[in-house]
Design an enzyme around this catalytic site. Structure first.
Site, PDB file in Angstrom:
ATOM      1  N   LYS A  44       0.705  -1.122  -0.424  1.00 46.09           N
ATOM      2  CA  LYS A  44       0.427   0.128  -0.428  1.00 46.09           C
ATOM      3  C   LYS A  44       0.757   0.981  -0.426  1.00 46.09           C
ATOM      4  CE  LYS A  44      -2.956   0.038   4.184  1.00 46.09           C
ATOM      5  NZ  LYS A  44      -2.250   2.071   4.424  1.00 46.09           N
ATOM      6  N   SER A  45       1.717   1.362   0.669  1.00 48.78           N
ATOM      7  CA  SER A  45       2.893   2.347   0.984  1.00 48.78           C
ATOM      8  C   SER A  45       3.191   2.740  -0.366  1.00 48.78           C
ATOM      9  CB  SER A  45       3.976   2.231   2.183  1.00 48.78           C
ATOM     10  OG  SER A  45       3.108   1.946   3.239  1.00 48.78           O
ATOM     11  N   ARG A 103       2.455   6.212  -3.217  1.00 50.53           N
ATOM     12  CA  ARG A 103       3.726   6.714  -3.605  1.00 50.53           C
ATOM     13  C   ARG A 103       3.594   6.531  -5.396  1.00 50.53           C
ATOM     14  NH1 ARG A 103       3.972   5.332   1.354  1.00 50.53           N
ATOM     15  NH2 ARG A 103       5.363   6.534   2.998  1.00 50.53           N
ATOM     16  N   ARG A 117      -7.696  12.907  12.446  1.00 46.50           N
ATOM     17  CA  ARG A 117      -6.414  12.570  13.437  1.00 46.50           C
ATOM     18  C   ARG A 117      -5.544  13.894  12.795  1.00 46.50           C
ATOM     19  NH1 ARG A 117      -4.805   7.270   9.413  1.00 46.50           N
ATOM     20  NH2 ARG A 117      -2.559   7.154  10.587  1.00 46.50           N
ATOM     21  N   SER A 167       7.595   9.539  11.934  1.00 50.43           N
ATOM     22  CA  SER A 167       6.563   9.001  11.183  1.00 50.43           C
ATOM     23  C   SER A 167       7.439   9.053   9.585  1.00 50.43           C
ATOM     24  CB  SER A 167       5.729  10.587  10.642  1.00 50.43           C
ATOM     25  OG  SER A 167       4.425  10.111  10.003  1.00 50.43           O
ATOM     26  N   GLN A 185       5.153   9.190   6.918  1.00 53.51           N
ATOM     27  CA  GLN A 185       4.409   9.457   5.830  1.00 53.51           C
ATOM     28  C   GLN A 185       4.822  11.104   6.499  1.00 53.51           C
ATOM     29  OE1 GLN A 185      -0.070   9.591   8.087  1.00 53.51           O
ATOM     30  NE2 GLN A 185       0.711   7.698   7.075  1.00 53.51           N
ATOM     31  N   ASP A 237       2.657  -1.208  11.563  1.00 52.49           N
ATOM     32  CA  ASP A 237       1.313  -1.247  11.136  1.00 52.49           C
ATOM     33  C   ASP A 237       1.057  -2.997  11.477  1.00 52.49           C
ATOM     34  OD1 ASP A 237       0.651   0.691  10.445  1.00 52.49           O
ATOM     35  OD2 ASP A 237       1.489   0.636   8.230  1.00 52.49           O
ATOM     36  N   ARG A 262      -5.512   2.590  18.290  1.00 49.02           N
ATOM     37  CA  ARG A 262      -5.298   1.003  18.536  1.00 49.02           C
ATOM     38  C   ARG A 262      -4.654   0.520  19.673  1.00 49.02           C
ATOM     39  NH1 ARG A 262      -2.375   0.650  12.117  1.00 49.02           N
ATOM     40  NH2 ARG A 262      -4.490   0.688  11.238  1.00 49.02           N
TER      41      ARG A 262
HETATM   42  C1  S3P Z   1       3.320   4.618   6.425  1.00 50.11           C
HETATM   43  C2  S3P Z   1       3.879   5.370   7.293  1.00 50.11           C
HETATM   44  C3  S3P Z   1       2.732   5.095   8.840  1.00 50.11           C
HETATM   45  C4  S3P Z   1       2.323   3.757   8.905  1.00 50.11           C
HETATM   46  C5  S3P Z   1       1.057   3.477   7.173  1.00 50.11           C
HETATM   47  C6  S3P Z   1       1.952   3.908   6.062  1.00 50.11           C
HETATM   48  C7  S3P Z   1       3.267   4.725   4.962  1.00 50.11           C
HETATM   49  O1  S3P Z   1       1.708   5.778   9.095  1.00 50.11           O
HETATM   50  O2  S3P Z   1       1.359   3.571  10.081  1.00 50.11           O
HETATM   51  O3  S3P Z   1       0.016   2.739   7.045  1.00 50.11           O
HETATM   52  O4  S3P Z   1       2.713   4.867   3.821  1.00 50.11           O
HETATM   53  O5  S3P Z   1       4.111   6.033   4.753  1.00 50.11           O
HETATM   54  P1  S3P Z   1       2.941   7.206   9.943  1.00 50.11           P
HETATM   55  O6  S3P Z   1       4.113   7.465   9.073  1.00 50.11           O
HETATM   56  O7  S3P Z   1       2.751   7.536  10.667  1.00 50.11           O
HETATM   57  O8  S3P Z   1       3.195   6.029  11.157  1.00 50.11           O
END
Ligand code: S3P
Length: 421
Positions: free
Chosen positions: A22-23, A27, A119, A165, A167, A305, A336
């Site tokens: 998914k990540s 991207r 969030r 993080s 993200q 995750d 969670r």
């Molecule tokens: C992700 C980063 C993680 C993860 C999320 C996907 C990403 O979040 O929990 O499911 O794709 O960069 P955080 O960066 O907020 O920890």
């Protein structure tokens, strides 16, 4: 809300493939949207989160040819969207797109579902504002979605992430592509490295030194990518095989890059019979006698995750397993920490929270019962796996949440266990 009831005492056997990571999928779509020549992306995650990102880049002006849910061609070029962009349940979608659009000469409104609107967005608003961006949030604090991103000229910054993080790191690094001068991000702990690796593959100048990443502004070249299987999804089946009786299961073609395989190390320390074929990306797990371990706050981002399903492993391990540095889990798709404690209670395992530490005491066999997903895909899947491995049936309420990342989860559960929905 839909519920499923999974019969207990299942065995997990056979071979399966999980959705594309998914990540990486998010991207790939975003970077392809910046490239002017067509990008071929195969093996995309077929979950709703990634479909939202696909529609988002289309709304922003990229041309997307959908050959199937997993296979698309994207021709980039961003012009700006005519209306608000809805990212559903996706934190990655909304945060990375805020960074991606911050330096363009148009205004973008980014929104999502009720979970997204709860969030924290201040974590991206702060560094993007330091770059000169205009990102306005909603709510009393001004730090919640919907976000209004008004494109501005950006300048490169040096930024130390207050939380580990990927993200936030990625939002800043994507904004850095449009900035004047280089941008450096320092991380308190290593997080997934997809953005920096994929940017480097796409011809952008990227330098990595320990926990620091520097990106220079530049053009993104078209991608031609096969997305490997999502390790976070593989983890559900592999833990299932470890904790269920007489099980032997292989997940094929899993992404094995940095900061994603932490759960394999944790399971290995717990005494799991788990092996990784580094050539093929296949991971095999068999029924194991597990013992407790300690997951430190430094290693937690590498399995962030996977904590819901690792908590299921901890629930049958001998001794008390400790997860340190769990604060970030409170701001995921659900709280969670609360959801895991609630699930463990149903399973008959004791747990305790002390500040940022979650302790889980193992039991011989997991009970059945009813678990609420709280609209969180990973909680729904963890509870279903615990139910299949446990001693009696398990009802998962709000099971439809699995569609966020794994629409075929019930089918794969049935294929790997013989349970019929
Ligand atoms: C992700 C980063 C993680 C993860 C999320 C996907 C990403 O979040 O929990 O499911 O794709 O960069 P955080 O960066 O907020 O920890």
């Amino acid at each position: 809300m839909s519920a499923i009831t999974v019969e207990g005492s299942q065995q997990f056997t056979g071979r399966l493939r999980v959705p594309g990571d998914k990540s990486i999928s998010h991207r790939a779509l975003m970077m392809a949207a910046l490239a002017h020549r067509p990008s071929a992306i195969r093996g995309l995650s077929d979950g709703e989160d990634v479909a939202h990102t696909r529609r988002a880049v289309e709304a922003l002006g990229a041309q997307v040819k959908v050959h199937s849910a997993e296979d698309v061609t994207v021709t980039g070029g961003l012009l700006g969207a005519t209306g608000p962009i809805y990212l559903g349940n996706s934190g990655t979608g909304i945060r990375l797109l805020a960074g991606l659009t911050a330096g363009f000469d148009f205004t973008t409104t980014l929104d999502g579902d009720t979970s997204i609107r709860r969030r924290p967005m201040d974590r991206i608003i702060e560094p993007l504002s330091a770059m000169g961006a205009s990102v306005r949030g909603s709510g009393d604090s001004g730090s919640l979605a919907p976000l209004i991103v008004e494109g501005r000229p950006l300048k490169g910054i040096e930024y130390t992430l207050p939380v580990a993080s990927a993200q936030v790191k990625s939002a800043v690094l994507l904004a850095a592509l449009q900035a004047e001068g280089p941008t450096t991000v320092h991380e308190p702990a290593i997080t997934r490295t997809h953005t920096e690796e994929m940017l480097a593959d796409a011809g952008v100048r990227v330098e990595q030194q320990g926990r620091s990443t520097t990106v220079w502004p530049g053009e993104v070249e078209a991608l031609d990518i096969d997305v490997a299987g999502d390790p976070s999804q593989a983890a559900f089946w592999l833990v299932g095989a470890c904790v269920a009786p007489e099980s032997d299961l292989t997940v094929e073609n899993v992404y094995l890059g940095p900061a994603r395989g932490g759960f394999v190390d944790v399971l290995g320390r717990m005494g799991a019979d788990i092996s990784v074929d580094s050539e093929s990306g296949d991971i095999r797990a068999r029924t194991s006698k597990l013992r407790a371990t300690r997951v430190t706050s430094q290693e937690l981002p590498g399995c962030i995750d996977e904590v819901p399903i690792l908590a299921v492993a901890a629930a049958v391990a001998e001794g008390v397993t400790v997860f340190e540095g769990i604060a970030e889990l409170r701001v995921k798709e659900s709280d969670r920490v609360a959801a895991i404690v609630e699930m463990l209670d149903v399973l008959g395992a004791e747990s305790e929270i002390d500040g940022e530490v979650l302790a889980v005491g193992g039991v011989e066999r997991l009970n059945g019962g009813t678990v609420d997903s709280h609209g969180d895909h990973r909680m729904a899947m963890a509870a279903a796996i615990a139910g299949a491995a446990g001693s009696s049936s398990m009802t998962v309420e709000g099971f439809e949440a699995v569609a966020t990342s794994y629409p075929g989860f019930a089918r794969d559960l049935s294929d790997s266990t013989g349970w019929t929905p």
